[in-house]
Each structure stands twice: as C-alpha cells, then as structure tokens.
Design a protein around this motif. Structure first.
Motif, PDB file in Angstrom:
ATOM      1  N   ASP A 156      14.344   9.425  -3.127  1.00  0.00           N
ATOM      2  CA  ASP A 156      13.714   8.691  -2.037  1.00  0.00           C
ATOM      3  C   ASP A 156      12.195   8.862  -2.098  1.00  0.00           C
ATOM      4  N   GLU A 157      11.761  10.078  -2.345  1.00  0.00           N
ATOM      5  CA  GLU A 157      10.326  10.341  -2.465  1.00  0.00           C
ATOM      6  C   GLU A 157       9.757   9.651  -3.707  1.00  0.00           C
ATOM      7  N   TYR A 158      10.520   9.631  -4.779  1.00  0.00           N
ATOM      8  CA  TYR A 158      10.090   8.947  -6.007  1.00  0.00           C
ATOM      9  C   TYR A 158       9.891   7.457  -5.746  1.00  0.00           C
ATOM     10  N   GLN A 159      10.830   6.816  -5.065  1.00  0.00           N
ATOM     11  CA  GLN A 159      10.695   5.392  -4.757  1.00  0.00           C
ATOM     12  C   GLN A 159       9.490   5.154  -3.857  1.00  0.00           C
ATOM     13  N   ARG A 160       9.250   6.069  -2.915  1.00  0.00           N
ATOM     14  CA  ARG A 160       8.086   5.943  -2.044  1.00  0.00           C
ATOM     15  C   ARG A 160       6.792   5.988  -2.854  1.00  0.00           C
ATOM     16  N   GLN A 161       6.741   6.898  -3.820  1.00  0.00           N
ATOM     17  CA  GLN A 161       5.543   7.005  -4.654  1.00  0.00           C
ATOM     18  C   GLN A 161       5.348   5.757  -5.516  1.00  0.00           C
ATOM     19  N   LEU A 162       6.436   5.187  -6.010  1.00  0.00           N
ATOM     20  CA  LEU A 162       6.331   3.958  -6.790  1.00  0.00           C
ATOM     21  C   LEU A 162       5.699   2.845  -5.951  1.00  0.00           C
ATOM     22  N   LEU A 163       6.124   2.735  -4.695  1.00  0.00           N
ATOM     23  CA  LEU A 163       5.557   1.722  -3.813  1.00  0.00           C
ATOM     24  C   LEU A 163       4.075   1.966  -3.583  1.00  0.00           C
ATOM     25  N   VAL A 164       3.723   3.189  -3.237  1.00  0.00           N
ATOM     26  CA  VAL A 164       2.334   3.496  -2.891  1.00  0.00           C
ATOM     27  C   VAL A 164       1.426   3.342  -4.099  1.00  0.00           C
ATOM     28  N   VAL A 165       1.825   3.876  -5.236  1.00  0.00           N
ATOM     29  CA  VAL A 165       1.007   3.768  -6.445  1.00  0.00           C
ATOM     30  C   VAL A 165       0.895   2.316  -6.894  1.00  0.00           C
ATOM     31  N   GLY A 166       1.937   1.537  -6.658  1.00  0.00           N
ATOM     32  CA  GLY A 166       1.896   0.122  -7.005  1.00  0.00           C
ATOM     33  C   GLY A 166       1.071  -0.712  -6.060  1.00  0.00           C
ATOM     34  N   GLY A 167       0.573  -0.103  -4.956  1.00  0.00           N
ATOM     35  CA  GLY A 167      -0.269  -0.827  -4.019  1.00  0.00           C
ATOM     36  C   GLY A 167       0.479  -1.436  -2.850  1.00  0.00           C
ATOM     37  N   PHE A 168       1.747  -1.061  -2.666  1.00  0.00           N
ATOM     38  CA  PHE A 168       2.563  -1.614  -1.594  1.00  0.00           C
ATOM     39  C   PHE A 168       2.627  -0.655  -0.409  1.00  0.00           C
ATOM     40  N   SER A 169       3.132  -1.173   0.704  1.00  0.00           N
ATOM     41  CA  SER A 169       3.384  -0.323   1.861  1.00  0.00           C
ATOM     42  C   SER A 169       4.590   0.577   1.577  1.00  0.00           C
ATOM     43  N   ASP A 170       4.751   1.577   2.424  1.00  0.00           N
ATOM     44  CA  ASP A 170       5.846   2.524   2.264  1.00  0.00           C
ATOM     45  C   ASP A 170       7.050   1.995   3.040  1.00  0.00           C
ATOM     46  N   TYR A 171       8.023   1.434   2.318  1.00  0.00           N
ATOM     47  CA  TYR A 171       9.196   0.846   2.964  1.00  0.00           C
ATOM     48  C   TYR A 171      10.398   1.770   2.846  1.00  0.00           C
ATOM     49  N   GLN A 172      11.322   1.593   3.788  1.00  0.00           N
ATOM     50  CA  GLN A 172      12.573   2.339   3.735  1.00  0.00           C
ATOM     51  C   GLN A 172      13.583   1.575   2.896  1.00  0.00           C
ATOM     52  N   CYS A 173      14.169   2.239   1.921  1.00  0.00           N
ATOM     53  CA  CYS A 173      15.170   1.602   1.073  1.00  0.00           C
ATOM     54  C   CYS A 173      16.480   1.436   1.836  1.00  0.00           C
ATOM     55  N   VAL A 174      17.242   0.416   1.473  1.00  0.00           N
ATOM     56  CA  VAL A 174      18.520   0.160   2.140  1.00  0.00           C
ATOM     57  C   VAL A 174      19.482   1.322   1.920  1.00  0.00           C
ATOM     58  N   ILE A 175      19.496   1.845   0.696  1.00  0.00           N
ATOM     59  CA  ILE A 175      20.298   3.016   0.358  1.00  0.00           C
ATOM     60  C   ILE A 175      19.331   4.128  -0.018  1.00  0.00           C
ATOM     61  N   GLN A 176      19.465   5.269   0.602  1.00  0.00           N
ATOM     62  CA  GLN A 176      18.525   6.355   0.360  1.00  0.00           C
ATOM     63  C   GLN A 176      18.427   6.683  -1.126  1.00  0.00           C
ATOM     64  N   GLY A 177      17.201   6.647  -1.643  1.00  0.00           N
ATOM     65  CA  GLY A 177      16.950   6.976  -3.031  1.00  0.00           C
ATOM     66  C   GLY A 177      17.087   5.833  -3.993  1.00  0.00           C
ATOM     67  N   CYS A 178      17.744   4.743  -3.571  1.00  0.00           N
ATOM     68  CA  CYS A 178      17.917   3.577  -4.426  1.00  0.00           C
ATOM     69  C   CYS A 178      16.667   2.700  -4.343  1.00  0.00           C
TER      70      CYS A 178
END
Length: 219
Positions: free
Chosen positions: A37-59
């Motif tokens: 979940d933290e990895y996906q959050r970092q992908l969003l932030v580093v990619g320039g996107f907002s921090d969104y909640q994934c539908v399935i945790q970690g996916c």
C-alpha cells in the motif's frame, strides 16, 4: 448475494528513473498489504499524482470516480507518451489501462488482467445480453476469463493452462445474473461520469470527444 463491479484505472509506472529508488516490497500484495500500500502511494506521489486510496489494499487499482481532472490530464499525457518518444495520436491510442474489479460479498474475485483497459467494461454488459450463452470476455487483457450462462446464474471461470491469472482471481465463481445486472448498471453510471470528465480535456487533446478513444475504446 452482494455484487459490486467497480471500474478502475491502473496506477501508471511513470518517471522510471526516479522510481528505481523506490524498493518493491517482498512477497505479494496479498501477503504484505501494508508495505505494498505504501509502495503504491509512493508510485502515485513520485509520478506527480495525488495520493489515492486503492480499491484493494496494496493493489494498483484506483476507482475511476476518485481521479481529479488535473491527475487525469497527467494520466492521459503519460498514456500517450509511455515510451518517451513522440506521443501517440489520441485517435490511435488504446483506452486507458484498467478495467473492472468484481467483488462478491465483500471479497474481490476478479481484477483486470495484464494489458486490460477500461474499455473492457463493455464486456460485462455483453454478458447480460439475452443472446449471450457462453464465451470469453474482457478480451483487452490476458489471460481472459470465460463465462457460461446457466439459467438465472452466470458461471465465471479464471483458468488458463498457459498463463497464471493476476490475483485475486477465483478459479470459479457463480453470480446471479440479476445481481450482476444491477452492479453493472451502477458501474455504467460511474463510467459515464468518468467519461464526462475525460471529455473536458477534448479540446486540448485535439478531438471532439476524448472519451470515445480512451474510455470506450472506439477507433
């Protein structure tokens, strides 16, 4: 039976040079959901996107109704310029990567597979047509699930001898057609609202209706 069909977009892998510094967690996201979940959050932030909640945790899937217009603009830019060369003309592009997550009684039983696009939503509507009896669906991605109509139920199978399904994917699940139809109608409403937001970018993308290409997959 509680059936949900959630249209989602895949978190894009952008800014690859910077992303190399982000270490992928060990094991699968199902075995290690918090770190993924933290990895996906970092992908969003580093990619320039907002921090969104994934539908399935970690996916790596975010519901289409969460994305802001600025983030959709960035998402489309990355989609058309994915290899760093000249951008693909919108009219020649595939739809945005994603699809639909099927959730039965709170348990995700099927997610979009490799290379699947949001345009695969139409496959779910095809399953509900009176003339449908059996066959594969969600053909944008691979491997593809298959469905068989049995009275008032639909049997969905996720089995391929040559390629493993991305998880979660139950090998067999039976859903009432009426419940799936209700879930698909709710998903259609989300899809239409999403397409309307994408169409706000049409003028800057040089087309009359951007959703025709990158939401509905019409070429």
């Amino acid at each position: 039976m509680n059936i949900e069909l959630i249209p989602v977009l895949e978190i894009p892998i952008t800014a690859k040079a910077r992303l190399q510094a982000i270490q992928r967690p060990l094991a699968s996201f199902q075995q290690n959901p918090f770190e993924w979940d933290e990895y996906q959050r970092q992908l969003l932030v580093v990619g320039g996107f907002s921090d969104y909640q994934c539908v399935i945790q970690g996916c790596n899937f975010v519901c289409v109704d969460q994305w802001s217009l600025p983030d959709l603009r960035l998402l489309v830019q990355n989609h058309l310029d994915s290899d760093g060369t000249a951008p693909i003309p919108l009219a020649e592009s595939c739809a945005l990567f994603g699809g639909c997550i099927l959730i039965v009684d709170g348990v995700p039983v099927l997610v979009p597979q490799c290379c699947s696009t949001i345009a695969d939503f139409s496959s779910w509507e095809d399953l509900l047509e009176p003339q449908f009896t059996a066959g594969p669906f969600c053909l944008e991605g691979h491997p593809g699930p298959e469905a068989v109509k049995n009275g008032v139920h639909l049997l969905i199978t996720c089995e391929d001898p040559d390629e493993a399904f991305d998880q979660p994917a139950q090998s067999r699940v039976v859903v009432p057609i009426e419940d799936l139809a209700n879930a698909t109608e709710r998903a259609r409403q989300l899809m239409q609202a999403f397409a309307d937001r994408i169409d706000l970018l049409s003028a800057e993308l040089g087309v009359a209706k951007a959703s025709d290409y990158i939401v509905w997959g019409n070429q």
